[in-house]
Design a protein around this motif. Sequence first.
Motif, PDB file in Angstrom:
ATOM      1  N   TRP A 275      -4.817   6.782  -8.196  1.00  0.00           N
ATOM      2  CA  TRP A 275      -5.632   7.988  -8.332  1.00  0.00           C
ATOM      3  C   TRP A 275      -6.733   7.834  -9.376  1.00  0.00           C
ATOM      4  CZ3 TRP A 275      -0.215  10.374  -8.546  1.00  0.00           C
ATOM      5  CH2 TRP A 275       0.276  10.553  -7.247  1.00  0.00           C
ATOM      6  N   ARG A 276      -6.517   6.951 -10.350  1.00  0.00           N
ATOM      7  CA  ARG A 276      -7.569   6.703 -11.340  1.00  0.00           C
ATOM      8  C   ARG A 276      -8.550   5.632 -10.876  1.00  0.00           C
ATOM      9  NH1 ARG A 276      -3.474   6.863 -16.600  1.00  0.00           N
ATOM     10  NH2 ARG A 276      -3.609   9.138 -16.949  1.00  0.00           N
ATOM     11  N   TYR A 277      -8.389   5.202  -9.643  1.00  0.00           N
ATOM     12  CA  TYR A 277      -9.261   4.204  -9.015  1.00  0.00           C
ATOM     13  C   TYR A 277      -9.214   2.876  -9.756  1.00  0.00           C
ATOM     14  CZ  TYR A 277     -12.861   2.955  -5.636  1.00  0.00           C
ATOM     15  OH  TYR A 277     -13.554   2.389  -4.586  1.00  0.00           O
ATOM     16  N   GLY A 278      -7.969   2.447 -10.017  1.00  0.00           N
ATOM     17  CA  GLY A 278      -7.758   1.150 -10.614  1.00  0.00           C
ATOM     18  C   GLY A 278      -7.652   0.065  -9.557  1.00  0.00           C
ATOM     19  N   GLU A 279      -7.136  -1.079  -9.968  1.00  0.00           N
ATOM     20  CA  GLU A 279      -7.095  -2.262  -9.104  1.00  0.00           C
ATOM     21  C   GLU A 279      -5.654  -2.600  -8.742  1.00  0.00           C
ATOM     22  OE1 GLU A 279      -9.001  -6.738  -9.336  1.00  0.00           O
ATOM     23  OE2 GLU A 279      -7.832  -6.006 -11.035  1.00  0.00           O
ATOM     24  N   TYR A 280      -5.446  -2.937  -7.485  1.00  0.00           N
ATOM     25  CA  TYR A 280      -4.108  -3.315  -7.035  1.00  0.00           C
ATOM     26  C   TYR A 280      -4.219  -4.204  -5.810  1.00  0.00           C
ATOM     27  CZ  TYR A 280      -5.044   0.455  -3.689  1.00  0.00           C
ATOM     28  OH  TYR A 280      -5.614   1.256  -2.731  1.00  0.00           O
TER      29      TYR A 280
END
Length: 402
Positions: A275-280
């Motif tokens: 939701w925080r627009y991180g990386e995965y």
Amino acid sequence: MIARGDDLLARIEPRPTGTPDIGFGVYVHWPFCAQKCPYCDFNSHVRHGGVDEAAFLAAIRKELAANARLTPGRTVTSVFFGGGTPSLMAPGTVGAVLEAIAGHWAVADDAEITLEANPSSVEASRFRGYRDAGVNRVSLGVQALNDPDLKFLGRLHDVDQALGAVKLARDTFPRLSFDLIYARPGQSVEAWSAELRQAIGYAADHLSLYQLTIEPDTAFARLHEAGKLIVPDADEAAALYEATQEITAAAGLPAYEISNHAAPGAESQHNLLYWRYGEYIGVGAGAHGRIVLGPKGERLATVTERNPETWAARAVENGNAVIEVESIFGETAGDEMLLMGLRLTEGIDIARYQAIAGRRFDEKRIADLLHHGMIEVLPSGRIRTTPSGAFVLDAVVADLAA
């Protein structure tokens, strides 16, 4: 641009960027279930003849290695085993996946390691095995706390099994969450409120509460189209949603995302990463990933083959089973950030949005949404939806993105 081919990842140049301020996650999809639930549109499959776990583990290892080449220098802050029903995996398989992850990246000392489980597929020895393997958070698919509705939802467990699994999880893992589905046919605000209060009595510090939605190509969709399944209308659903927010907040489990509630500090770190627009990265049949490959937040969106057996064969043969990659940047990336970030009660950072999207918000649209009480701007400079805006999130996002 969307590309398809044999080994799409081989063409991608790795870059040591990422989102270290937000985190780096690994999602592992286990696509098998004992039974397909009638409401479910996830990539899940039933294999009555059993599953060759060794073969699927070999394929997962291949995909982890392929993704590791693209993401050097990252530190894993969360791992999520989703599905499907990951609790059908042997604890040794889970442990082997975690060992492979640790062999490719540094793993934070406080990394959150979550495994989804169904109450009908757990027992004390398996839970202890998962804990010994490194799992420190479990998410249980309880879904309802009365037997008739559990049967309606296609669940294989009853209430006694569900509550037994909750107790076992609380005794075994440092952290626990469980899911409930509401807005079921004929469900009143009074009945749901009583069920939710009962659930809070068993919850540790996190609940996921989802409104029943009729997804295309599901058994419920066919019943709904035939007029044999009637769900609450918009006004009834809104009343159920409002009751959910009030009851959880009063119990010290306020919403931190539209459908997720937690005591302060107990939020799901892996889902916050999304939701925080991180990386995965995403490995397993039908998994999605978002890998940051540029200084302005350009992302490589990856999608793997959905059919489990085809996925496994392709991953072993090619080194990965990615069948689609797309470069996401500029306004497209900004739109994704809006769609994800505005689900959170913390909202989004306006400056970060502008840096990723390469554009500013339209001031007239901001003013209009403020006037109608759909959004609010916080003193910190973040923007978030109000409770009214959260209920019509898609419309708010479309307005801001226009």
